[in-house]
Design an enzyme around this catalytic site. Structure first.
Site, PDB file in Angstrom:
ATOM      1  CE  LYS A 273     152.741 127.783 119.098  1.00  0.00           C
ATOM      2  NZ  LYS A 273     153.377 128.463 120.239  1.00  0.00           N
TER       3      LYS A 273
ATOM      4  CD  GLN B  27     156.425 127.854 122.305  1.00  0.00           C
ATOM      5  OE1 GLN B  27     156.021 128.040 121.168  1.00  0.00           O
ATOM      6  NE2 GLN B  27     155.589 127.616 123.309  1.00  0.00           N
TER       7      GLN B  27
ATOM      8  CG  ASP C 180     152.411 134.474 120.724  1.00  0.00           C
ATOM      9  OD1 ASP C 180     151.286 133.953 120.645  1.00  0.00           O
ATOM     10  OD2 ASP C 180     153.375 133.960 121.294  1.00  0.00           O
TER      11      ASP C 180
END
Ligand SMILES: NC(=O)c1ccc[n+]([C@@H]2O[C@H](COP(=O)([O-])OP(=O)(O)OC[C@H]3O[C@@H](n4cnc5c(N)ncnc54)[C@H](OP(=O)(O)O)[C@@H]3O)[C@@H](O)[C@H]2O)c1
Length: 287
Positions: free
Chosen positions: A54, A98, A121
């Site tokens: 990412k 994450q 997200d």
């Protein structure tokens, strides 16, 4: 018949290229650079690989990456402090925690600390029906294959809040006739066999067999299951929820695992970060 294999890597590369062009135009117009922060707690190797990918992807498209790492024994308070600081930082438009976080922490509670405007997200409660990664990525893949959604029978296998339910809502909004299946569905094979578009997100390796698939159907395999390379028959050790070899004899198009839905995840993350930056600039009257 052998199905067309939907190349998620290629579609994701196209999305990333479009994001890069739009970021450049945004920066020229506003003097601002979109920023994305990743927060990694602990040293899970798979998570570290995802975070690294990412970070690199951000640099490729002109987004400034912020890389926050905490020790595996960090307290919920430690993580909350980092998330709040990023939330208050105007250079950061998107924040991604994450998952999974170490067992003593709650991923859900911590994700809830990310404001909806920076939740690229799409995991916070406010955004769960709108954004999240896999889902719009699947819609992009369907668009790319030229699949007609209007009036089509779509079957979504899996009803999680994270994926199955919002995926079904997107398909419904695109005028498909949608059936959502789960662990109590009777005669799963027969329901799946009705599908013009079959989307599998169950997390069970190769559960969907070739004879569950309607000839000519479009099959999207969202599952990511980790086996040994021997069991998987490939070096990554990853397989989907669909028996790819059998299904590709019946379907018209099918996504592979790896290389299908997965690569779309990062591409959509970048696109969402740019969207957040544009919205923020507009709110300040800059864009
Ligand atoms: N590619 C990506 O970007 C991406 C993104 C998100 C997730 N994933 C992958 O997608 C998969 C699903 O993720 P998730 O978070 O939605 O999983 P989840 O929360 O575990 O949900 C699984 C769903 O499948 C159903 N299910 C489980 N076993 C079943 C069976 N034997 N027959 C019928 N239905 C069954 C469950 O039914 P019940 O509701 O009845 O329990 C549940 O609705 C995982 O492999 C995950 O790794 C990939």
């Amino acid at each position: 018949v052998s199905a067309q294999v939907i190349d998620g890597k290629a579609v994701a590369a196209m999305v990333r290229a479009a994001v890069a062009a739009d970021v450049e135009a945004f920066t020229l117009r506003t003097g601002l650079t979109p920023g994305l922060a990743t927060v990694l707690v602990g040293d899970d190797p798979a998570s570290a690989v995802y975070v690294g990918a990412k970070q690199r992807a951000c640099l490729e498209v002109g987004i400034t990456p912020f890389d926050e790492r905490l020790e595996a024994d960090a307290s919920a308070d430690d993580v909350a402090k980092v998330l709040h600081a990023l939330g208050a930082n105007p250079a950061v438009n998107g924040i991604l925690l994450q998952l999974p976080v170490p067992a003593h922490l709650s991923g859900e509670a911590l994700t809830g600390l990310i404001g909806a405007d920076k939740d690229v997200d799409g995991l916070s409660e406010v955004n769960a029906g709108r954004l999240s990664l896999g889902r719009p990525g699947v819609m992009e893949l369907l668009a790319h294959t030229g699949t007609t959604l209007e009036g089509a029978e779509a079957v979504v296998l899996g009803r999680s809040n994270l994926f199955g339910k919002p995926m079904a809502a997107l398909l419904l909004a695109a005028n498909a006739t949608v059936t959502v299946c789960h662990s109590r569905t009777r005669d799963l094979a027969a329901v799946c066999a009705r599908a013009d578009i079959l989307i599998a997100a169950v997390g069970r390796p190769r559960m969907v067999k070739g004879d569950w698939i309607k000839p000519g159907a479009v099959v999207i395999d969202v599952g990511i299951n980790r086996l040994t390379p021997d069991e998987a028959g490939n070096s990554s050790g990853l397989v989907g929820d669909v028996d790819f070899a059998a299904a590709s004899q019946v379907a018209s198009s099918i996504t592979p695992v790896p290389g299908g839905v997965g690569p779309m995840t990062i591409a959509m993350l970048l696109a969402n970060t740019l969207k957040a930056a544009v919205a923020d600039a507009q709110a300040q009257g800059i864009a």
